[in-house]
Scaffold this motif. Structure first.
Motif, PDB file in Angstrom:
ATOM      1  N   ASP A 210      19.829  53.908  17.871  1.00  0.00           N
ATOM      2  CA  ASP A 210      18.740  54.077  16.897  1.00  0.00           C
ATOM      3  C   ASP A 210      17.744  55.141  17.367  1.00  0.00           C
ATOM      4  OD1 ASP A 210      19.533  52.289  14.909  1.00  0.00           O
ATOM      5  OD2 ASP A 210      18.655  50.578  15.947  1.00  0.00           O
TER       6      ASP A 210
ATOM      7  N   ARG B 219      15.757  59.110   7.467  1.00  0.00           N
ATOM      8  CA  ARG B 219      16.855  58.938   6.504  1.00  0.00           C
ATOM      9  C   ARG B 219      16.505  59.612   5.175  1.00  0.00           C
ATOM     10  NH1 ARG B 219      18.270  52.456   7.076  1.00  0.00           N
ATOM     11  NH2 ARG B 219      18.892  52.509   9.263  1.00  0.00           N
TER      12      ARG B 219
ATOM     13  N   ASP C 115      22.247  56.581  12.391  1.00  0.00           N
ATOM     14  CA  ASP C 115      23.387  56.309  13.279  1.00  0.00           C
ATOM     15  C   ASP C 115      24.368  55.389  12.562  1.00  0.00           C
ATOM     16  OD1 ASP C 115      21.525  54.100  13.606  1.00  0.00           O
ATOM     17  OD2 ASP C 115      22.793  53.434  15.250  1.00  0.00           O
TER      18      ASP C 115
ATOM     19  N   SER D 209      26.164  52.487  12.564  1.00  0.00           N
ATOM     20  CA  SER D 209      26.357  51.182  13.197  1.00  0.00           C
ATOM     21  C   SER D 209      27.141  50.247  12.288  1.00  0.00           C
ATOM     22  CB  SER D 209      25.010  50.570  13.565  1.00  0.00           C
ATOM     23  OG  SER D 209      24.162  50.526  12.436  1.00  0.00           O
TER      24      SER D 209
HETATM   25 MG   LIG Z   1      20.424  52.404  13.031  1.00  0.00          MG
END
Ligand SMILES: [Mg+2]
Length: 294
Positions: free
Chosen positions: A75, A148, A204, A206
């Motif tokens: 993160d 984001r 990321d 995940s």
């Molecule tokens: Mg993340």
């Protein structure tokens, strides 16, 4: 073993790898961190739960320690930040003993050292399962954290590596891609490089490409056309599209920005917001990654 003994042992293991920012680490009621002038601090916390993110049969103590920190470091990478310090709270059954505990901190601290992040404190508890919570903090020059929400129509979509290995290890061939499941490598250096390159948005991976791309689209109020899914060898398209725990970075950049080939692979483009957030092969792609509450 008493709590005091345990803390003394952890403190010894953690050493004095504090770095400049950590004024006071383990040993007081709070840690003291002095942020660098002109920088923002970013924070993230992640849980790693026995039976959900790992099991004691498949993951060694060191694997659990590594993975718990790796999730949070990923993160920090997604924000383009440089790791500074972290706190770790660990609940574990006392029957696992000192050996398990030592292994846990060895896995955790080896990864910490690799990324020069200081263990600043945490908490310990005796409980019937292993629960880990890691809070990480990183720094970025003020106002430059990757978000984001910065993707624009016309931007190119990239991913920093091949996908689906962790999911494939879980589903089929445990041995081949085992380390991707047990010891994921967060893309910390690459995240900072992306920030310096001036990319427009980043997340990321995940929970899987389809779900994490959907998140960028939601936050940026755009849609994405996925043109290419760079699956690792032997990985199914399904695993590459929806499998979790790749810990690569997914990002967008304006067409005019040159992204070196050793940094990332172009996989699509961003378009004005449409009916669906993601399109693949001319059809809407429903996010099907790992949703904890689905
Ligand atoms: Mg993340």
């Amino acid at each position: 073993m008493s709590e005091l003994d345990l803390i003394a042992a952890i403190r010894k293991q953690a050493g004095s790898s504090g770095g400049r920012a950590l004024i006071r680490g383990i040993g007081d009621d709070c840690a003291i961190v002095r942020p660098k002038l002109g920088h923002d601090l970013v924070y993230t916390s992640d849980m790693a739960l026995e039976g959900r993110h790992f099991t004691l049969d498949t993951h060694s103590a060191a694997d659990v320690g590594h993975k718990a920190l790796a999730r949070s470091l990923s993160d920090l990478a997604a924000m383009g930040s440089k790791p500074v310090f972290f706190l770790v709270s660990l609940a574990f059954p006392q029957r696992l003993g000192k050996r398990w505990l030592n292994g846990f901190y060895r896995g955790l601290l080896t990864l910490a050292e690799q990324h020069r992040i200081a263990l600043a404190g945490g908490d310990l508890a005796n409980y019937d399962r292993v629960l880990v919570d890691v809070t990480c903090s990183g720094e970025v020059p003020a106002g430059t954290a990757l978000l984001r929400s910065g993707a624009k129509p016309g931007d190119v979509l990239y991913v920093t590596g091949l996908l689906g290995r962790a999911a494939h290890a879980l589903a089929a061939d445990l041995r081949r891609y085992r380390k991707f499941q047990l010891r994921p490598e967060p893309q910390v250096e690459l995240g900072q490089r992306l920030r310096k390159l001036g990319v427009s948005s980043c997340i990321d991976l995940s929970d899987g490409l389809s779900l994490d791309l959907h998140r960028i689209c939601q936050e940026s109020k755009v849609s994405a056309i996925l043109e290419h899914v760079p699956a690792a060898s032997a990985v199914t398209e399904e695993e590459a599209l929806h499998g979790g725990e790749d810990y690569q970075l997914l990002f967008t950049a304006p067409k005019t920005k040159r992204i070196p080939a050793d940094v990332a692979i172009p996989i699509g483009q961003m378009v004005p917001r449409g009916k669906s957030s993601v399109y693949y092969r001319d059809r809407p792609l429903t996010p099907a990654g790992f949703d904890h509450f689905a």
